[in-house]
Structure formats: C-alpha cells, structure tokens
Motif scaffolding. Structure first.
Motif, mmCIF file in Angstrom:
data_model
loop_
_atom_site.group_PDB
_atom_site.id
_atom_site.type_symbol
_atom_site.label_atom_id
_atom_site.label_comp_id
_atom_site.label_asym_id
_atom_site.label_seq_id
_atom_site.Cartn_x
_atom_site.Cartn_y
_atom_site.Cartn_z
ATOM 1 N N GLU A 62 0.823 -1.208 0.000
ATOM 2 C CA GLU A 62 0.000 0.000 0.000
ATOM 3 C C GLU A 62 0.862 1.264 0.000
ATOM 4 O O GLU A 62 0.566 2.230 -0.691
ATOM 5 N N TYR A 65 2.210 1.716 -3.491
ATOM 6 C CA TYR A 65 1.118 2.134 -4.368
ATOM 7 C C TYR A 65 0.909 3.649 -4.262
ATOM 8 O O TYR A 65 0.849 4.356 -5.274
ATOM 9 N N ILE A 80 -1.814 5.351 3.878
ATOM 10 C CA ILE A 80 -1.905 3.929 4.212
ATOM 11 C C ILE A 80 -3.114 3.718 5.121
ATOM 12 O O ILE A 80 -3.266 4.406 6.137
ATOM 13 N N LEU A 108 -9.597 2.335 3.292
ATOM 14 C CA LEU A 108 -8.935 2.053 2.011
ATOM 15 C C LEU A 108 -9.318 3.081 0.959
ATOM 16 O O LEU A 108 -10.390 3.588 0.926
#
Length: 108
Positions: A62, A65, A80, A108
């Motif tokens: 994450e 990303y 995150i 998320l």
C-alpha cells in the motif's frame, strides 16, 4: 504488548513503531503518552488480525502504491489505511474495546 525504549528512533524522527509484539518508543517518557500508546496498540490489533506477516506485506504494498501515485513519501505514508485508522482513532482511548474486526478496510 511489550514496550521498549529505543534511542535509534531519534535518527528516524519517529515517536514510536510497532513490530509485533513490541512497541518501540523513542523516549522513556513516551510510555506515559496515552495517545501514542493507543495509536501503536491499534497497529498491534491490525497486525494480529492479519496474522502479522500479511499486515507487513499489505503495509509495504500500500505504501508503494501511494508513493507511485503521489510521488511524496510523507503523503504516501499518510494514505496507508492502517495509519489512517490509527490516526483517526488515537485520541479515543476506548476505541479498541468497540473496534470491529478489520476496521481498517473503511480507510482504504
């Protein structure tokens, strides 16, 4: 939960880090910082839910990303989901008593 004071954290300029089952803090007096300890306890719960190893894998994936998307390590860290949940609830010292399983998913 085992709290350990580590001077090397001063180099990283962080107050604490959780590596199951340890909470490493920079200064001994941080042991009394209820908000910091609560933040790290939230990470302990997240790590247990994800059987520890999957937490670290997901955390790193994450992070990268967000780093790829935002091109800024501090902003990537802040996006995150585990950190977002911990920061959003660190002041609620009763959060862990009412927290539902896998609550980080809503961040998320």
């Amino acid at each position: 939960m085992i709290i350990v004071c580590q001077k090397p954290l001063k180099i990283l300029k962080i107050s604490g880090i959780t590596l199951f089952p340890f909470i490493f803090i920079r200064n001994l007096e941080d042991k009394k910082n209820k908000v910091l300890i609560n933040h790290e306890k939230i990470h302990l719960r997240q790590q247990m839910e994800m059987l520890v190893i999957f937490f670290y894998i997901f955390y790193v994936v994450e992070y990268y990303y967000w780093l790829f998307r935002l091109k800024n390590p501090y902003q990537a860290y802040g996006q995150i989901s585990f950190e977002r949940e911990a920061y959003a609830n660190e002041h609620d010292l009763n959060y862990l008593q009412k927290r539902k399983l896998w609550s980080f998913r809503k961040y998320l």
